[in-house]
Design an enzyme around this catalytic site. Sequence first.
Site, PDB file in Angstrom:
ATOM      1  N   ARG A  49      52.288  39.001  46.097  1.00 24.44           N
ATOM      2  CA  ARG A  49      51.286  37.946  46.098  1.00 24.44           C
ATOM      3  C   ARG A  49      51.938  36.630  45.712  1.00 24.44           C
ATOM      4  NH1 ARG A  49      47.237  40.387  42.573  1.00 24.44           N
ATOM      5  NH2 ARG A  49      45.938  38.767  43.487  1.00 24.44           N
ATOM      6  N   GLU A 106      37.032  40.328  49.052  1.00 23.99           N
ATOM      7  CA  GLU A 106      35.799  40.750  48.411  1.00 23.99           C
ATOM      8  C   GLU A 106      35.024  39.470  48.102  1.00 23.99           C
ATOM      9  OE1 GLU A 106      35.923  42.264  44.400  1.00 23.99           O
ATOM     10  OE2 GLU A 106      33.924  43.134  44.573  1.00 23.99           O
ATOM     11  N   LYS A 155      41.237  35.301  40.206  1.00 22.19           N
ATOM     12  CA  LYS A 155      39.843  34.933  40.353  1.00 22.19           C
ATOM     13  C   LYS A 155      39.148  34.953  39.000  1.00 22.19           C
ATOM     14  CE  LYS A 155      38.878  36.907  44.898  1.00 22.19           C
ATOM     15  NZ  LYS A 155      37.962  37.832  45.585  1.00 22.19           N
TER      16      LYS A 155
END
Length: 562
Positions: free
Chosen positions: A262, A36, A272
């Site tokens: 992850r 994204e 983020k």
Amino acid sequence: MENETKTVVPNFIRTIIDEDLKSGKHAHIVTRFPPEPNGYLHIGHAKSICLNFGLARDYSGRCHLRFDDTNPVKEDVEYVDSILEDVRWLGWDWKEHLYYASDYFDQLYAYAELLITEGKAFVCDLSFDELREYRGTLTQPGKNSPYRDRPIAENLDLFRRMKAGEFPEGSKSLRARIDMASPNLNMRDPVFYRIKKTDHHRTGDSWMIYPMYDYTHCISDALEMITHSLCTLEFEDHRPLYDWFLDALPVPSHPRQIEFARLNLSYTVMSKRLLLEMVKAGHVQGWDDPRMPTIAGLRRRGFTPESIREFADRIGVAKASSMVDYDLLNFCLREDLNKCALRRMAVLDPLKLTITNYPDGQTEDLEAENNPEDESAGNRQIKFSKHLYIEREDFMQEPVKGWFRLAPGKEVRLKHAYYIRCNEVIKDADGQITELLCTYDSQSRGGWSEDGRKVKGTLHWVSVAHAVPIQVRLYDHLFTIPDLSDIPEGKSYLDYINPQSLKINELAVAESSLAEAASGEKYQFLRLGYFAVDPDTTKDKIVFNRISTLRDSWAKKQKNTK
RNA sequence: UGGGAUGUCGUCUAACGGUAGGACAGCGGAUUCUGGUUCCGUACGUGGGGGUUCAAAUCCUCCCAUCCCAGCCA
């Protein structure tokens, strides 16, 4: 990269692919990396990028780069550009397969109308708060929306009017009719279209409604004929919904979603949101601050794409949550740079050294290899003269056991130059050592003598008259604790920011060949570590970032004996 | 306390009923004009209890621990 012939380590995803290829389910694989564009990529993304593109390479399939740009409120072209650059820099090529979820907005909309027509979706008028109430809790089932059984024609009309911008944001949403009693909250009639009267960075003002992730992602995958849709663990609960939409729609394929853990890296954060906070609050100087785990930060720090790819390979991929030791990243960097970084000499904390028996005013050019690991790197000339700088740390007035650097009366080798012996130590009024007086053995030119004399210590040095002043930025971990997910009650990750993560050294000097060093170049400073020329470098000031130190078994030994 | 997932050396990761292997980190040594590199050696692990089996990390069962989920974020 095509030449990388390495033994592939098996993992559960490869096992699945092997089976799918063997059974004929797929003739070739198609993966995708779907960021994204709402922030910069970090090394966690690098894991995913290398996984997806690496699989495509290894299995002769292809990998798409697709922007998951369904939320214009958070997204920006700045991020699109940085992501493109970062993926390319990492060494991957999406060829013609660059996509945007926003390219599918029309198709997505048509499918939504179809779902409505088939009674599988409805327009809901519940507010945010009401929706939350109706959703139930983890342990209690939800309640059906009072709008759940609206006639199809009404739903269609309302949805079209949502699209036309007739209703304010938050007043209506499009929901899937699934099961409000599902133990999986994602299946409790999830919203999949919401009203947002925000311009989109690609579609401008043409849309008043935007599709949500769960709906968009699976369809995008299906339209692109993705075979294996890899995502992180937190989407495990979303898989039933992923499959539900695809089963409900006449899509051209039905990709398999596979979840993996992850990356977590010690001494840093990989979110983020937190990274953005650090940037905004000024704890770091930007997304590309060399202390940041972002691709941009790592690149500026001096990490190579090869080292990051190697790192991604070595950490592997599995389903168990894990935390990788930062030292592995360091190892990969050193492994790569040891092979290719040119050697240079620089002194970080200069101590003056005068060779009393060396002719005043004489200068010699000495031959020095550029890289002992690579003969083709050739040689260079370095300037030698009567007055030199050595590392203050390399002299010890009263040497400890095992010391084989310089000390009073001791003989050491100046790298590529001569053997020297220390005769006298000069101090100032405070007792600070200001200069060493040494003599050299003129027969040891080049740093070697015929007599077979053992000179164990070798020091790096720089000629005073030829020294180039440099600024060196020394980095340490961004945080003081390895695991930022394990913070005690009442504390914030901000309490663990390492105040020592950046030290600027203005004293350092380098050999003259570094006078022309250009931004991005990487060197090994002999006995000190790997350094990269920072873009802050100007004609007047050369700035180096320390990427990592060299292994230091002497320091380790000292630490252990204390 | 609903649902989903995961537990293998300090760390990451293989082994898919048949000798628990590799890498990083650690330790010891050799070589070395970088206390770097390289090379050699070494220690360390299947969350726990039951069970099936000639044989279990692997299959069954109970337990324990950890992670994720109640955005009109992704």
